[in-house]
Write an enzyme that holds these catalytic residues in place. Structure first.
Site, PDB file in Angstrom:
ATOM      1  N   CYS A 267      -1.391   5.213  -0.724  1.00 22.48           N
ATOM      2  CA  CYS A 267      -0.740   5.189  -1.644  1.00 22.48           C
ATOM      3  C   CYS A 267      -0.410   3.074  -1.556  1.00 22.48           C
ATOM      4  O   CYS A 267       0.138   2.540  -2.780  1.00 22.48           O
ATOM      5  CB  CYS A 267       0.090   5.219  -1.362  1.00 22.48           C
ATOM      6  SG  CYS A 267       1.001   6.061   0.230  1.00 22.48           S
ATOM      7  N   HIS A 315       5.083   6.970   1.881  1.00 21.96           N
ATOM      8  CA  HIS A 315       4.538   7.532   0.238  1.00 21.96           C
ATOM      9  C   HIS A 315       5.017   6.381  -1.093  1.00 21.96           C
ATOM     10  O   HIS A 315       6.506   6.284  -0.844  1.00 21.96           O
ATOM     11  CB  HIS A 315       4.901   8.458  -0.646  1.00 21.96           C
ATOM     12  CG  HIS A 315       3.607   9.022  -1.482  1.00 21.96           C
ATOM     13  ND1 HIS A 315       2.728   8.576  -1.467  1.00 21.96           N
ATOM     14  CD2 HIS A 315       3.861   8.148  -3.253  1.00 21.96           C
ATOM     15  CE1 HIS A 315       1.470   8.627  -2.863  1.00 21.96           C
ATOM     16  NE2 HIS A 315       2.624   8.219  -3.355  1.00 21.96           N
ATOM     17  N   HIS A 327       0.889   6.094  -9.041  1.00 20.58           N
ATOM     18  CA  HIS A 327       0.431   6.350  -7.590  1.00 20.58           C
ATOM     19  C   HIS A 327      -0.634   6.323  -7.030  1.00 20.58           C
ATOM     20  O   HIS A 327      -1.688   6.995  -7.453  1.00 20.58           O
ATOM     21  CB  HIS A 327       1.879   6.421  -6.884  1.00 20.58           C
ATOM     22  CG  HIS A 327       1.909   7.891  -7.020  1.00 20.58           C
ATOM     23  ND1 HIS A 327       2.358   9.098  -6.181  1.00 20.58           N
ATOM     24  CD2 HIS A 327       1.591   8.588  -8.434  1.00 20.58           C
ATOM     25  CE1 HIS A 327       2.124  10.275  -6.877  1.00 20.58           C
ATOM     26  NE2 HIS A 327       1.862  10.315  -7.957  1.00 20.58           N
TER      27      HIS A 327
END
Length: 352
Positions: A267, A315, A327
């Site tokens: 990520c 994240h 993402h």
């Protein structure tokens, strides 16, 4: 009369032991069942499997960000160590040259009889040149003393460099140990997730939108929940627009922990690569990236803003407008467009 024997007393301990054995056997029978197969846990529904897998992926990603941070520090320590070693090598070369020069002076004095130069001049047959030569000797002596002092100074500098290099080497070893620990955690979490997903048949995995194996680049149509041309045009500036455009180009790329592109990402690696393509340098980890720009409220998000999730900021995605982001989710899914509400929202930052 016949001898009367007392009835034998039962051992209290033996009774307890037999009771414990009976309970243990009963438990084993219950766990084993009729077919002799052990059941470590009850059968989970597909939804429960997905919930467990999502939790494992989230924990693995948190460990991945710690791994990325430790790797960044290990790389920096390794570079500092190499720089110190290079400096020490250059100083040792100069030290050897200075030592050679002093050795030549010592050899010349030995060949001259080992007398002090001032004494030799005092006994010279040409006293008219004594003062002139004495001044020369004094200058030569000063130069020699300066050379000796220079050698001593270089020795001290080399020892200081070696001490600093030892500290960096210790730091590097510590970081490498930390990397191994994080890697073990990550691979363990991902392995557990794969085992859980392997219990589901392909139809169930497809319905839940997960894969038992590492996601590979999609060969089908890309996710276009938001039109690719609209988000860059709504970005606040050209660099944010370039970062969003890069993210769209990478839709379908596989998630690989620790990867920063160009063909696979985790990520924070995707975010770093997108802004690197736009000419902006960002830190490697989510918990550093959130501090890299200006915090913005969710109501003021613009395409290109970085959006973060979970309490531990483990994240990150790139906002593309209309409540959506691009993402790199986890190993079960490739880089894709997703709603912000897919995970617990933690905050956002604008880096350009």
């Amino acid at each position: 009369m016949a001898a009367h024997r007392k009835p034998r007393q039962r051992s209290t301990g033996g009774g307890k032991a037999r009771t414990a054995a009976t309970i243990a056997l009963a438990g084993a029978a219950t766990a084993t069942g009729f077919d002799g197969t052990g059941h470590a846990e009850p059968q989970l529904t597909p939804g429960q499997v997905k919930a467990k897998v999502d939790k494992l992926y989230q924990e693995a990603e948190a460990a991945t960000e710690k791994y990325n941070g430790a790797k960044e520090k290990a790389d920096a320590a390794g570079q500092r160590l190499r720089d110190l070693q290079d400096q020490a090598a250059r100083k040792e070369e100069r030290l050897n040259s200075a030592r050679d020069a002093l050795g030549s002076v010592a050899a010349a004095q030995y060949r001259a009889g080992g007398l002090d130069p001032a004494v030799q001049l005092a006994l010279s047959d040409d006293p008219d040149r004594y003062l002139e030569n004495a001044e020369f000797v004094e200058r030569a002596g000063n130069r020699q003393n300066a050379a000796v002092a220079g050698v001593r100074q270089r020795l001290r500098e080399i020892e200081q460099l070696r001490g600093a290099a030892h500290i960096e080497l210790t730091s590097l070893k510590s970081r490498r140990t930390e990397l191994k620990q994080h890697k073990k955690t990550i691979t363990g979490k991902l392995g557990s997730a794969r085992q859980l997903l392997s219990r589901l048949d392909p139809q169930e995995r497809s319905r839940l939108g997960v894969s038992a194996d590492r996601a590979t680049r999609s060969t089908g149509p890309r996710d276009t929940l938001t039109a690719p041309g609209s988000a860059p045009s709504q970005a606040p500036n050209s660099r944010a627009s370039a970062a969003v455009a890069y993210a769209y180009q990478k839709l379908g790329s596989p998630y690989v922990w620790g990867a920063t592109g160009p063909n696979a990402f985790d990520c924070s690696g995707l975010v770093q690569a997108a802004y690197r393509a736009a000419g902006v340098s960002l830190p490697r980890t989510t918990y550093s990236q959130i501090a890299a720009g200006r915090r913005v409220p969710r109501s003021e998000l613009l395409p290109g803003d970085l959006v973060f999730f979970y309490a531990g900021i483990s994240h990150v995605g790139i906002y593309v407008g209309n409540g959506r982001m691009i993402h790199a989710p986890n190993p079960s899914a490739p880089v894709r467009v997703a709603p912000l509400d897919e995970m617990p929202y933690a905050g956002a930052t604008r880096v350009v």
